[in-house]
Write an enzyme that holds these catalytic residues in place. Sequence first.
Site, PDB file in Angstrom:
ATOM      1  CG  MET A 316      -1.908   1.056   1.267  1.00 50.57           C
ATOM      2  SD  MET A 316      -2.934   1.357   2.583  1.00 50.57           S
ATOM      3  CE  MET A 316      -4.069  -0.214   2.498  1.00 50.57           C
ATOM      4  CD1 TRP A 319      -1.600   1.685  -6.001  1.00 50.26           C
ATOM      5  CD2 TRP A 319      -2.314   2.819  -4.225  1.00 50.26           C
ATOM      6  NE1 TRP A 319      -2.924   2.675  -6.139  1.00 50.26           N
ATOM      7  CE2 TRP A 319      -3.171   3.315  -5.179  1.00 50.26           C
ATOM      8  CE3 TRP A 319      -2.550   3.530  -3.054  1.00 50.26           C
ATOM      9  CZ2 TRP A 319      -4.309   4.213  -4.861  1.00 50.26           C
ATOM     10  CZ3 TRP A 319      -3.742   4.546  -2.724  1.00 50.26           C
ATOM     11  CH2 TRP A 319      -4.411   4.640  -3.669  1.00 50.26           C
ATOM     12  CG  HIS A 320      -0.304   5.973  -0.726  1.00 49.88           C
ATOM     13  ND1 HIS A 320      -0.557   4.880  -0.117  1.00 49.88           N
ATOM     14  CD2 HIS A 320      -1.341   6.789  -1.078  1.00 49.88           C
ATOM     15  CE1 HIS A 320      -1.695   5.049   0.355  1.00 49.88           C
ATOM     16  NE2 HIS A 320      -2.331   6.089  -0.131  1.00 49.88           N
ATOM     17  N   GLY A 321       3.362   5.802  -3.585  1.00 49.76           N
ATOM     18  CA  GLY A 321       4.676   6.333  -4.459  1.00 49.76           C
ATOM     19  C   GLY A 321       5.837   5.809  -3.912  1.00 49.76           C
TER      20      GLY A 321
END
Length: 384
Positions: A316, A319-321
């Site tokens: 996760m 996924w944000h960066g």
Amino acid sequence: MKLTQYGDYFYLYLLLLTFIPAIVLALKGINIKYYGLIVSIAMIYLIMGKTIGLIMFLMFLAGEITLIYGYLYLRKKNDSRYLYWAFLFMSIIPVIITKVAGLTRFAPYIGFIGLSYLNFKAIQIIIEIYDGRITEIKFIDFINFILFFPTLSSGPIDRWKRFEENLNSKIEKNEYVNEFLLVGLRKIFIAIIYKFIIAYLIDTYWLLNIPKEVNIINSINYMYAYTMYLFFDFAGYSLFAIGTSYIFGIKTPENFNKPFLSKDMKEFWTRWHISLSRWFGDYIFSRFVLDSMRKKRFRSRFTASHVAQIITMFIMGLWHGLTVYYILYGLYQGVALVLTDIYQRKSTFYKKNKNQKWFNCVQIAITFHIVCFGMLIFSGYLFK
């Protein structure tokens, strides 16, 4: 001209105009899905404008349609796990490319608004085709699902089977008025208060007035300000998306449920960005635990669960960066979940007092501060 979704009053004015035909059609008992598809196409064009992003979006759409229908055809003939992994990997490529490009000077030219959330929709369909839960996909319904404009930018993340059933269900006049229209308008009214009043005031008179120098006092101040701003801004956005969905006849799932009243971090992730946490829980956490138990990777289910929590939250974060603070944020959340589980299972003090009102109040206060520190990491403030 490009629009910012739910970002200004002009967008809300255009949104209001799109509501009128939808409401009239629904009150006459006519299914809104075809009108909704036309509005989605128009809104996506206005939001993306004549940019490279629109071209990337069309390429993404063509690629995912090819992958999904190609795998749907092949799955009926071959249930090979290797074939599944190949198609799953190919479906994830767009989000991988954009995250890697984010670290380079090509970032402005790669990707488009809402790519990650659209990619989640495509990925879950590939997974559920493999599971056998999806055996047929009607093209118009599928395009409606992918393009559904209310949730374009930042979700909430809906599920295909739920959306399809909702899309094709007949809604009676009284049902539409009481369970869709009035509920949707109420959510939009609350969204305006959250995003355009509370979030604006926090940002203007608190967040932006914190000195740029990074020290303990400023960091603590920023931690609280950013956490509250992020909640009201994002929860406001989500309420706009959900309220708009309801008016278009789709009951998009809730995304926030009083997260700061959580008594522990496990409960927090059932209240914060609910659609995202459930997506990761269903398609990463649960599958890893079940597969690990089946293959006996670990001695106990608790160990498998703890490893799965770390992996899930780490992904996760990625996924944000692909930046240090997002990765640390993911690991922080994973460790917090593991420690929460260990504490609740092994602490006699917890078991003795968990139903006491005073103890629950203390837990809420502690959890709130654990959350706030995580948001401070997430903000990148400490890494300036």
